[in-house]
Motif scaffolding. Sequence first.
Motif, PDB file in Angstrom:
ATOM      1  N   ARG A  48       4.934  22.057  -6.518  1.00  0.00           N
ATOM      2  CA  ARG A  48       6.017  21.092  -6.303  1.00  0.00           C
ATOM      3  C   ARG A  48       5.724  20.185  -5.115  1.00  0.00           C
ATOM      4  O   ARG A  48       5.897  18.969  -5.187  1.00  0.00           O
ATOM      5  N   LEU A  49       5.273  20.787  -4.018  1.00  0.00           N
ATOM      6  CA  LEU A  49       4.997  19.998  -2.811  1.00  0.00           C
ATOM      7  C   LEU A  49       3.817  19.061  -2.995  1.00  0.00           C
ATOM      8  O   LEU A  49       3.819  17.943  -2.475  1.00  0.00           O
ATOM      9  N   GLY A  50       2.810  19.506  -3.735  1.00  0.00           N
ATOM     10  CA  GLY A  50       1.579  18.726  -3.825  1.00  0.00           C
ATOM     11  C   GLY A  50       1.472  17.800  -5.013  1.00  0.00           C
ATOM     12  O   GLY A  50       0.627  16.897  -5.009  1.00  0.00           O
ATOM     13  N   ILE A  51       2.319  18.000  -6.045  1.00  0.00           N
ATOM     14  CA  ILE A  51       2.249  17.165  -7.241  1.00  0.00           C
ATOM     15  C   ILE A  51       3.563  16.421  -7.480  1.00  0.00           C
ATOM     16  O   ILE A  51       3.584  15.193  -7.599  1.00  0.00           O
ATOM     17  N   ASP A  52       4.660  17.169  -7.552  1.00  0.00           N
ATOM     18  CA  ASP A  52       5.951  16.540  -7.847  1.00  0.00           C
ATOM     19  C   ASP A  52       6.302  15.450  -6.841  1.00  0.00           C
ATOM     20  O   ASP A  52       6.861  14.411  -7.205  1.00  0.00           O
ATOM     21  N   VAL A  80       0.852  -1.195   0.000  1.00  0.00           N
ATOM     22  CA  VAL A  80       0.000   0.000   0.000  1.00  0.00           C
ATOM     23  C   VAL A  80       0.884   1.241   0.000  1.00  0.00           C
ATOM     24  O   VAL A  80       1.805   1.362   0.810  1.00  0.00           O
ATOM     25  N   LEU A  81       0.597   2.148  -0.908  1.00  0.00           N
ATOM     26  CA  LEU A  81       1.247   3.452  -0.929  1.00  0.00           C
ATOM     27  C   LEU A  81       0.182   4.520  -0.777  1.00  0.00           C
ATOM     28  O   LEU A  81      -0.773   4.567  -1.563  1.00  0.00           O
ATOM     29  N   VAL A  82       0.335   5.371   0.220  1.00  0.00           N
ATOM     30  CA  VAL A  82      -0.568   6.507   0.409  1.00  0.00           C
ATOM     31  C   VAL A  82       0.234   7.775   0.145  1.00  0.00           C
ATOM     32  O   VAL A  82       1.136   8.117   0.910  1.00  0.00           O
ATOM     33  N   ASN A  83      -0.082   8.447  -0.946  1.00  0.00           N
ATOM     34  CA  ASN A  83       0.575   9.711  -1.273  1.00  0.00           C
ATOM     35  C   ASN A  83      -0.222  10.846  -0.638  1.00  0.00           C
ATOM     36  O   ASN A  83      -1.209  11.329  -1.206  1.00  0.00           O
ATOM     37  N   ASP A  84       0.210  11.252   0.553  1.00  0.00           N
ATOM     38  CA  ASP A  84      -0.499  12.293   1.303  1.00  0.00           C
ATOM     39  C   ASP A  84       0.353  13.543   1.469  1.00  0.00           C
ATOM     40  O   ASP A  84       0.007  14.435   2.223  1.00  0.00           O
ATOM     41  N   ILE A  85       1.448  13.631   0.751  1.00  0.00           N
ATOM     42  CA  ILE A  85       2.341  14.783   0.904  1.00  0.00           C
ATOM     43  C   ILE A  85       1.630  16.042   0.433  1.00  0.00           C
ATOM     44  O   ILE A  85       1.030  16.068  -0.633  1.00  0.00           O
ATOM     45  N   TRP A  86       1.715  17.108   1.226  1.00  0.00           N
ATOM     46  CA  TRP A  86       1.028  18.348   0.894  1.00  0.00           C
ATOM     47  C   TRP A  86       1.876  19.522   1.343  1.00  0.00           C
ATOM     48  O   TRP A  86       2.809  19.886   0.669  1.00  0.00           O
ATOM     49  N   GLY A  87       1.570  20.099   2.489  1.00  0.00           N
ATOM     50  CA  GLY A  87       2.400  21.199   2.975  1.00  0.00           C
ATOM     51  C   GLY A  87       2.025  22.568   2.462  1.00  0.00           C
ATOM     52  O   GLY A  87       2.741  23.534   2.700  1.00  0.00           O
ATOM     53  N   GLY A  88       0.895  22.677   1.742  1.00  0.00           N
ATOM     54  CA  GLY A  88       0.549  23.969   1.194  1.00  0.00           C
ATOM     55  C   GLY A  88      -0.709  24.586   1.741  1.00  0.00           C
ATOM     56  O   GLY A  88      -1.202  25.576   1.207  1.00  0.00           O
TER      57      GLY A  88
END
Length: 308
Positions: free
Chosen positions: A131-135, A99-107
């Motif tokens: 960059r933070l939310g897509i890349d 399982v991979l959860v891509n929850d990186i945000w920061g914006g």
Amino acid sequence: MGDDRPLEGRVALVAGATRGAGRAIAVELGRKGATVYATGRTTRSARSEMGRPETIEETAELVEAAGGAGIAVQVDHLEPERVKALVERIDTEQGRLDVLVNDIWGGDVYLTEFGRRLWEHDLEQGMRMLRLGIDTHVTTSHFALPLMIRRPGALVVEMTDGTTEFNAGYRADAGLFYDLVKTSVQRLAKAQAHELRDHGGAAVAVTPGWLRSEAMLEVFGVTEENWRDAVDKEPHFAISESPALVGRGVAALAADPRAGLWTGRTVSSGHLAKVYGLTDADGSRPDAWRYISEVQYPGREADTTGYR
């Protein structure tokens, strides 16, 4: 593997697990028996640009307390070599990634300039948000997917904000950069669903409702224990939900052998709760996006009757 621990023996990576939805998802995956790698930039010895106090070590400890195995790894997911090393470590230590959860945000609060048009928004901050939310999501999937497709049943969860129907309109209140991030990760889920199909994997975008994250609670000057006090300031906050609801929803999705039926779609925490018979921490089942679309945005008086 028992009914209460259906993810026993499974390995998850929650990228962006320092706080909010990511932390709750990591905890609930652990509660179902998973080994969870919790990544983020903030540790007990270093903070990210967000300046938040929550740490990945705390998240890993909460995973352990819930009955899972929590492993905190400091990673800036904008740095490809760091992400590559993370996946290599997971391969060495576990030999699998389910399982991979891509929850990186920061914006959210730091970079978003609510109500400003493109030419009014700080360009550097807007590009940083992209960059933070897509890349970060693309980079993490790039390195993680080759490990995941070794076994059928891999699940990628792209965390977004807003349902497909809601995001079909322009998020003018939050502005172009925010709108691009949240619609882009929905497209990422659809694209990865297509690419995983021949490998027996699935990708789903998941949105919480009005999330009572640590930062959101601070905005309203309340805690999770007395959050209803904020309703006097913002009546529609009555539809808000704790991070536990989306955490439970994603964990249920990960444990569902028929999760592939959701592939390529965007689903809300409220919808997952209804399908899997889940409730929020207070026992309610808020259906935030239906409420936002039918009550809040049309300008009707706040009333959550029939929505939680």
